[in-house]
Design a protein around this motif. Sequence first.
Motif, PDB file in Angstrom:
ATOM      1  N   ASN A 255      66.062  42.273  34.970  1.00  0.00           N
ATOM      2  CA  ASN A 255      65.042  41.670  35.835  1.00  0.00           C
ATOM      3  C   ASN A 255      65.668  40.442  36.495  1.00  0.00           C
ATOM      4  O   ASN A 255      66.027  39.482  35.820  1.00  0.00           O
ATOM      5  N   ASP A 256      65.794  40.495  37.821  1.00  0.00           N
ATOM      6  CA  ASP A 256      66.397  39.368  38.522  1.00  0.00           C
ATOM      7  C   ASP A 256      65.360  38.372  39.026  1.00  0.00           C
ATOM      8  O   ASP A 256      65.665  37.497  39.840  1.00  0.00           O
ATOM      9  N   GLY A 257      64.135  38.496  38.544  1.00  0.00           N
ATOM     10  CA  GLY A 257      63.066  37.593  38.940  1.00  0.00           C
ATOM     11  C   GLY A 257      62.208  38.126  40.061  1.00  0.00           C
ATOM     12  O   GLY A 257      61.076  37.673  40.266  1.00  0.00           O
ATOM     13  N   LYS A 258      62.722  39.119  40.780  1.00  0.00           N
ATOM     14  CA  LYS A 258      61.965  39.708  41.888  1.00  0.00           C
ATOM     15  C   LYS A 258      61.662  41.172  41.644  1.00  0.00           C
ATOM     16  O   LYS A 258      60.555  41.641  41.883  1.00  0.00           O
ATOM     17  N   ILE A 260      62.509  44.771  39.013  1.00  0.00           N
ATOM     18  CA  ILE A 260      63.042  45.331  37.777  1.00  0.00           C
ATOM     19  C   ILE A 260      63.865  46.552  38.141  1.00  0.00           C
ATOM     20  O   ILE A 260      63.392  47.435  38.859  1.00  0.00           O
TER      21      ILE A 260
END
Length: 351
Positions: A255-258, A260
Amino acid sequence: MKKKGKVQIALLLCGLLLSCSHEHKNYVDASIVEYSDFEDVEDLKAEIIDLDSFILAPIQLQIYDTILAVMNSRADKLVHLFNLKSKKKVAEHISVGQGPDEMLVPRFVENDGRSVQVSDLMTSIVSKYDSNDFMSQEEPASIEKISLEKRPFGEVRLLNKNFVGPARKVSCLLYRFNERGEVVDSIGSYPKTSWENTDTEKIDMYAFSFATNLQDKVAICYNWTDLIDIYDDKGKLCNRIHGPKCFVSQFKEFNDGKVISTSAVKDQTRDAYFCPVNVGDEFWVLFSGKSESEEGYSILANQIMVYGWDGSPRRILNLNKGIFAFTVDKKNKKVYGISDDPDFHILSFSY
């Protein structure tokens, strides 16, 4: 020393057997298929097809009687038709766009011998053409357009009078559409394993290609594990086969924060089955077994595995030149394949 050597060999063989068995146990009701289970092995030699027109980037092939249809992804007209006897281009069809009889990402639907059908992956519309018109007219008009109720994430196939296409949902593998494009059923479920995966990992780990016999069977061939599932037209799992190398590729969710997503685990992924093709009472499918970590890795496959629609292993066709997509001219016993080594070109193999 001799006794020690025998012990080491025995332990190595045991380890190999346990490794395959361990992977096999992770798939419920799977039968192991080994190379020795195939009835015959045939070596096929490639010939370059010297077409009279350059094809910039072929990605898919289809045979219509004496015509080779080539899907060309980088051209003004995306479908190029060649006479197989003369090797000359006879027509170009389907411009890129959203106008009448234009498409964005067209793909051939399996040839049923009655019409030419092409699906647009972006618009979820299947266009049907009269075969004679498609082969002879300069700009053939579709005789029917079917708008699919849900977007299939891949190529569309025929199953009896229905269409089937990849769902990319954790709840099922394929959507089944009726003649009007309405979703009437689903087919298939992801393999049950002895380990846990997130839904996102599961969808990517078990990406697949598939073929149908046009009537009552679907062969789902997984791209990253050498597993094949055979379903009937009612959605019943008829057979599940694992092999011939018995491997499972691993994907890890992040998960890069934006968003999945997943990534392949380094040194734990291999290419498996690709581009299954309906060939009468059999389906033929490319098999790789290669890992990107291997020296000289290429996406091109040098083997075609031949299975019966019950999942029974029949023959192995060893190709002296690798390909990434193919079609079969059963009448003239020819395989036509696409290679990109060193540049895009089309090969033929007699069998």
